[in-house]
Motif scaffolding. Structure first.
Motif, PDB file in Angstrom:
ATOM      1  N   HIS A 126       0.843  -1.202   0.000  1.00 37.68           N
ATOM      2  CA  HIS A 126       0.000   0.000   0.000  1.00 37.68           C
ATOM      3  C   HIS A 126       0.878   1.253   0.000  1.00 37.68           C
ATOM      4  O   HIS A 126       2.037   1.201   0.414  1.00 37.68           O
ATOM      5  N   HIS A 141      -2.679   3.895   9.999  1.00 40.60           N
ATOM      6  CA  HIS A 141      -1.603   3.155   9.322  1.00 40.60           C
ATOM      7  C   HIS A 141      -1.640   3.318   7.798  1.00 40.60           C
ATOM      8  O   HIS A 141      -0.681   2.944   7.126  1.00 40.60           O
ATOM      9  N   GLY A 142      -2.738   3.868   7.283  1.00 42.25           N
ATOM     10  CA  GLY A 142      -2.793   4.198   5.861  1.00 42.25           C
ATOM     11  C   GLY A 142      -2.389   5.643   5.579  1.00 42.25           C
ATOM     12  O   GLY A 142      -2.499   6.101   4.444  1.00 42.25           O
ATOM     13  N   ASP A 183      -5.098   3.408  -3.287  1.00 38.81           N
ATOM     14  CA  ASP A 183      -6.412   4.043  -3.350  1.00 38.81           C
ATOM     15  C   ASP A 183      -6.388   5.202  -4.359  1.00 38.81           C
ATOM     16  O   ASP A 183      -5.333   5.703  -4.720  1.00 38.81           O
ATOM     17  N   GLU A 186      -4.626   8.373  -3.406  1.00 44.35           N
ATOM     18  CA  GLU A 186      -3.202   8.066  -3.236  1.00 44.35           C
ATOM     19  C   GLU A 186      -2.502   8.097  -4.597  1.00 44.35           C
ATOM     20  O   GLU A 186      -1.412   8.639  -4.743  1.00 44.35           O
ATOM     21  N   ASP A 234       3.590  -6.755   4.597  1.00 45.82           N
ATOM     22  CA  ASP A 234       2.613  -7.071   3.542  1.00 45.82           C
ATOM     23  C   ASP A 234       3.108  -6.726   2.131  1.00 45.82           C
ATOM     24  O   ASP A 234       2.409  -6.961   1.146  1.00 45.82           O
ATOM     25  N   THR A 246      -3.594  -6.537   6.550  1.00 48.95           N
ATOM     26  CA  THR A 246      -4.173  -6.192   5.248  1.00 48.95           C
ATOM     27  C   THR A 246      -3.376  -6.860   4.127  1.00 48.95           C
ATOM     28  O   THR A 246      -2.709  -6.205   3.328  1.00 48.95           O
TER      29      THR A 246
HETATM   30  N1  LYS Z   1      -5.102   2.118   1.865  1.00 46.95           N
HETATM   31  C1  LYS Z   1      -5.791   1.507   2.946  1.00 46.95           C
HETATM   32  C2  LYS Z   1      -6.120   2.527   4.015  1.00 46.95           C
HETATM   33  O1  LYS Z   1      -5.899   3.684   3.842  1.00 46.95           O
HETATM   34  C3  LYS Z   1      -4.980   0.367   3.523  1.00 46.95           C
HETATM   35  C4  LYS Z   1      -3.770   0.773   4.275  1.00 46.95           C
HETATM   36  C5  LYS Z   1      -3.007  -0.435   4.788  1.00 46.95           C
HETATM   37  C6  LYS Z   1      -1.821  -0.060   5.562  1.00 46.95           C
HETATM   38  N2  LYS Z   1      -1.044  -1.207   5.990  1.00 46.95           N
HETATM   39  O2  LYS Z   1      -6.627   2.187   5.030  1.00 46.95           O
END
Ligand code: LYS
Length: 308
Positions: A126, A141-142, A183, A186, A234, A246
């Motif tokens: 990600h 974390h995103g 995303d 992103e 990941d 994830t």
């Molecule tokens: N892009 C997703 C989010 O913003 C997944 C993020 C995963 C991070 N390890 O939540």
């Protein structure tokens, strides 16, 4: 910049940057699997354990829209940033074992405060470059990359408790490798700032060796800057590292990740490495063991281990 053969290990038992139970027990699980002893087995490596970060010492009473547990994320990262700076000032490579990837805020902030010319390689499935306005999960974390880079600071609202962290790191010093779940917004950010990015498709096309070599060359043509690698487990294929919150299929093989790290080690300029998102509570005993072993292999390769 000379190669360093001293490392300082930091554990971050933190999981409030995402919703599942378990990432917070990873530092203990990775230590129990032999982290310190295995690092000590690397030829000539001086290993010092700086212990775990205090993660639960604040009230969680501030609410920012679509950003869960901000005060906890902030408090943990503030402590972590100071500890990473301390380890670096002690003349050691900072090796941080998380925790979820929101702790990248603290590791990079702490590194940047010591080495203003650092470059950052984000190895991940990600992009972790959402803000609270673009995130579909509300999980910090995103968001760590978006919190860190100064170019995106205008996209954030005022974040109470985060005053300690001034985003000064430039997105121009960031590169991605391993991406395969990005995303919509992103992708826009990556395109707008032209962030050098090797998705899994690019890794397929060029191979991991050319991919990382090219990334390093683009970010630092003169081969002189300190390197920070933030490695999300990941980034590995879900078959190699199933115990993570994830997972995404179609990722790096363990061999590819090891190769990548060997190339980074060979530069002699690695100054900080994060290993995040191992979740020992996900999957069965075999999954857990395999995931932790993979993480250890990756860390060891980054720090000079070789069976050759
Ligand atoms: N892009 C997703 C989010 O913003 C997944 C993020 C995963 C991070 N390890 O939540």
């Amino acid at each position: 910049l000379k190669p360093l053969n001293r490392v300082g290990v930091i554990g971050v038992p933190f999981e409030k940057g995402q919703k599942k139970y378990g990432v917070s027990i990873a530092p203990a699980a990775v230590r129990a699997a032999g982290l310190i002893d295995e690092l000590k087995e690397i030829d000539g490596l001086d290993v010092k354990d700086f212990g775990d970060i205090e993660t639960s010492s604040c009230e969680n009473n501030v609410n920012v829209n679509n950003m869960n547990h901000l005060p906890l994320v902030s408090a943990c990262n503030k402590n972590l940033s100071e500890r990473v700076s301390h380890v670096l000032k002690d003349g050691r490579i900072a090796v941080t074992v998380g925790g979820d990837h929101s702790i990248g805020v603290g590791t990079v902030d702490g590194h940047y405060n010591v080495n203003k010319d650092m470059i950052l390689i984000w190895v991940d499935a990600h992009a972790d470059i959402n803000t609270n306005k673009t995130s579909e999960s509300g999980s910090a974390h995103g968001m760590p990359v978006a919190l860190l880079v100064r170019e995106l600071s205008d996209y954030w609202p005022y974040l109470p408790t985060m005053d300690w962290q001034v985003p000064r790191f430039s997105i121009k010093n960031l590169g991605y490798i391993g991406l395969r779940s990005v995303d919509k917004y992103e992708r826009l950010a990556i395109e707008k700032y032209n962030v050098p990015t090797f998705t899994m498709e690019d890794v397929d096309l060029h191979g991991v060796e050319k991919s990382i070599t090219h990334l390093l060359k683009v970010l630092d043509p003169e081969n002189r800057k300190p390197i920070h690698v933030s490695f999300d487990i990941d980034s590995l294929d879900a078959l190699e590292a199933p115990s993570t919150g994830t997972p995404v299929r179609g990722g790096l093989t363990l061999r590819e990740a090891i190769k990548l790290m060997e190339i980074i080690h060979a530069t002699g300029r690695l100054r900080a490495i994060d290993l995040v998102e191992i979740n020992p509570a996900i999957g069965n005993e075999n999954d857990r063991k395999r995931t932790i072993e993979a993480g250890l292999c990756v860390l060891k390769a980054a720090l000079g281990f070789s069976r050759k």
